[in-house]
Design an enzyme around this catalytic site. Structure first.
Site, PDB file in Angstrom:
ATOM      1  N   ASP A  53      61.318 -38.968  56.894  1.00 32.33           N
ATOM      2  CA  ASP A  53      60.110 -39.345  56.142  1.00 32.33           C
ATOM      3  C   ASP A  53      58.954 -38.366  56.341  1.00 32.33           C
ATOM      4  OD1 ASP A  53      59.320 -39.852  58.715  1.00 32.33           O
ATOM      5  OD2 ASP A  53      59.192 -42.030  58.499  1.00 32.33           O
TER       6      ASP A  53
ATOM      7  N   GLU B 245      57.520 -37.491  59.250  1.00 33.01           N
ATOM      8  CA  GLU B 245      56.812 -37.601  60.534  1.00 33.01           C
ATOM      9  C   GLU B 245      57.406 -36.620  61.544  1.00 33.01           C
ATOM     10  OE1 GLU B 245      56.588 -41.583  62.004  1.00 33.01           O
ATOM     11  OE2 GLU B 245      55.628 -42.349  60.186  1.00 33.01           O
TER      12      GLU B 245
ATOM     13  N   ARG C  87      35.410 -22.140  57.069  1.00 32.41           N
ATOM     14  CA  ARG C  87      34.582 -21.634  55.963  1.00 32.41           C
ATOM     15  C   ARG C  87      33.677 -22.700  55.354  1.00 32.41           C
ATOM     16  NH1 ARG C  87      39.250 -18.578  52.801  1.00 32.41           N
ATOM     17  NH2 ARG C  87      40.425 -20.093  53.992  1.00 32.41           N
TER      18      ARG C  87
ATOM     19  N   HIS D 190      29.452 -18.196  59.576  1.00 33.31           N
ATOM     20  CA  HIS D 190      28.545 -17.559  58.629  1.00 33.31           C
ATOM     21  C   HIS D 190      27.109 -17.978  58.920  1.00 33.31           C
ATOM     22  CE1 HIS D 190      27.112 -17.348  54.185  1.00 33.31           C
ATOM     23  NE2 HIS D 190      26.625 -16.362  54.890  1.00 33.31           N
TER      24      HIS D 190
ATOM     25  N   ASP E 287      31.458  -8.736  51.047  1.00 37.27           N
ATOM     26  CA  ASP E 287      30.339  -9.683  50.883  1.00 37.27           C
ATOM     27  C   ASP E 287      29.424  -9.569  52.103  1.00 37.27           C
ATOM     28  OD1 ASP E 287      31.708 -11.143  52.891  1.00 37.27           O
ATOM     29  OD2 ASP E 287      32.796 -12.294  51.369  1.00 37.27           O
TER      30      ASP E 287
ATOM     31  N   LYS F  96      28.888 -10.841  47.000  1.00 36.68           N
ATOM     32  CA  LYS F  96      29.928 -11.592  46.274  1.00 36.68           C
ATOM     33  C   LYS F  96      29.365 -12.922  45.801  1.00 36.68           C
ATOM     34  CE  LYS F  96      33.323 -13.683  48.632  1.00 36.68           C
ATOM     35  NZ  LYS F  96      34.510 -13.730  49.492  1.00 36.68           N
TER      36      LYS F  96
ATOM     37  N   ARG G 272      31.037 -16.421  44.405  1.00 40.13           N
ATOM     38  CA  ARG G 272      32.327 -17.077  44.156  1.00 40.13           C
ATOM     39  C   ARG G 272      32.150 -18.141  43.079  1.00 40.13           C
ATOM     40  NH1 ARG G 272      37.244 -17.362  46.268  1.00 40.13           N
ATOM     41  NH2 ARG G 272      36.879 -16.078  48.125  1.00 40.13           N
TER      42      ARG G 272
ATOM     43  N   ASP H  53      37.428  -7.076  55.951  1.00 42.85           N
ATOM     44  CA  ASP H  53      36.956  -8.460  55.899  1.00 42.85           C
ATOM     45  C   ASP H  53      37.614  -9.245  57.030  1.00 42.85           C
ATOM     46  OD1 ASP H  53      35.479 -10.594  54.984  1.00 42.85           O
ATOM     47  OD2 ASP H  53      36.483 -10.739  53.038  1.00 42.85           O
TER      48      ASP H  53
HETATM   49  C1  R5P Z   1      35.070 -15.642  52.761  1.00 41.85           C
HETATM   50  O1  R5P Z   1      33.904 -15.363  52.629  1.00 41.85           O
HETATM   51  C2  R5P Z   1      36.002 -14.767  53.518  1.00 41.85           C
HETATM   52  O2  R5P Z   1      35.322 -13.849  54.305  1.00 41.85           O
HETATM   53  C3  R5P Z   1      36.939 -14.028  52.598  1.00 41.85           C
HETATM   54  O3  R5P Z   1      36.221 -13.072  51.848  1.00 41.85           O
HETATM   55  C4  R5P Z   1      37.639 -14.960  51.665  1.00 41.85           C
HETATM   56  O4  R5P Z   1      38.127 -16.060  52.344  1.00 41.85           O
HETATM   57  C5  R5P Z   1      38.775 -14.250  50.975  1.00 41.85           C
HETATM   58  O5  R5P Z   1      39.425 -15.154  50.144  1.00 41.85           O
HETATM   59  P1  R5P Z   1      40.311 -14.616  48.957  1.00 41.85           P
HETATM   60  O6  R5P Z   1      41.274 -13.619  49.532  1.00 41.85           O
HETATM   61  O7  R5P Z   1      41.008 -15.838  48.444  1.00 41.85           O
HETATM   62  O8  R5P Z   1      39.392 -14.020  47.945  1.00 41.85           O
END
Ligand code: R5P
Length: 288
Positions: A33, A35, A90, A125, A165, A188, A190, A214
């Site tokens: 199931d 678990e 995030r 962040h 970003d 950036k 989003r 990144d």
């Molecule tokens: C968010 O700000 C993180 O630093 C990455 O830039 C983000 O998670 C990347 O996500 P993806 O590859 O889906 O664009």
């Protein structure tokens, strides 16, 4: 003692050797199931460490719940989680009314299970101390950025390190300092999971080699979009370096299609692009 699951045994063996810890396995059985049943060694030392990287995290959070409670019943008094990749960092505010602030909730969950949490480049962040997300004294955030910078030095001398970003500035700045690079960050916006707009910095990119750097690549959308714009602005080549290579679905193919040459990641999440070892950092933190 270091406890690890089957699917992380190779990494666990290396970490156990580097940190001079005995290694034991947590056996996992999945019932029809869905678990889970976990079986730990029947006697644990007072100080026990659990290794679990939290890519694809949902089921792993249940594993942590079961494993941490059981470890304490079996003798662990001080319990450390080593999570090379820490998920759910995030979502650190409610961007719209009603949204769960996952960072706070998952952080409190981990704080209730573990005495110490060690991770690498968590996505912090709006806060700069992991203890604000995981409210325990020993919430330790290591960074792969200096190792990434040192790794890039011999491969991409003279390149520009570019964060896609503003949030990436902390990692780009540290990598650039370690590798002796120029650096900058784009902006950036989003609009959706696979829909971002990138505004490149006002620099002359013509003929320039650029490494996009990144903390993580998930769908690869951010990096692919940035790479296309860089090449469109005349960059000679674009490579990518990230700490956490989640690379879900066709992310890697999307990067290639966008014209990215090399893709490197730290080994916080097992992936063919792994090129930078974080294990020495983790072993050192455990030794301390
Ligand atoms: C968010 O700000 C993180 O630093 C990455 O830039 C983000 O998670 C990347 O996500 P993806 O590859 O889906 O664009």
């Amino acid at each position: 003692m270091l406890l690890a699951f089957d699917d992380e045994l190779e990494r666990a063996e290396r970490l156990a050797a580097a940190a001079a810890l005995p290694l034991a396995r947590i056996a996992r059985h999945r019932f029809p199931d869905g678990e889970l049943k976990l079986t730990l060694p029947v006697q644990l030392p007072p100080r026990t460490v659990l290794l679990r990287t939290l890519a694809q995290p949902n089921e792993k959070l249940v594993e942590l719940l079961l494993a941490a409670h059981t470890a304490r019943e079996l003798g662990a008094q001080h319990l450390t989680l080593v999570a090379p990749y820490l998920a759910y960092m995030r979502q650190d505010v409610a961007f719209a009314p009603g949204e769960a602030v996952s960072q706070r909730i998952v952080g409190a969950f981990l704080a209730g299970l573990f005495d110490r949490v060690i991770t690498v480049d968590p996505h912090l962040h709006r806060i700069d101390d992991l203890r604000a997300a995981i409210p325990i004294a020993e919430a330790i955030a290591l960074s792969a950025a200096p190792a990434i910078g040192a790794f890039l030095r011999s491969r991409c001398a003279g390149a520009l390190l570019l964060g896609p970003d503003q949030e990436a500035e902390q990692w780009v700045r540290a990598a650039a300092a370690a590798g002796g690079f120029d650096w900058a960050c784009a902006r950036k916006t989003r609009h959706g999971d696979r829909d971002v707009a990138i505004e490149l910095p006002a620099l002359n990119l013509r003929g320039r080699a650029v490494v996009l750097l990144d903390d993580m690549a998930s769908t690869g959308t951010t990096l692919a979009r940035a790479a296309r714009q860089l090449l469109g602005a005349g960059a000679a080549r674009v490579d990518v370096a990230v700490t956490h290579g989640l690379f879900v679905g066709d992310a890697l193919a999307a990067l290639r299609a966008a014209g990215v040459s090399q893709v490197w990641s730290a080994d916080t999440v097992a992936h063919p692009t792994n090129a930078i070892a974080v294990l020495p950092l983790l072993a050192q933190a455990l030794a301390q």
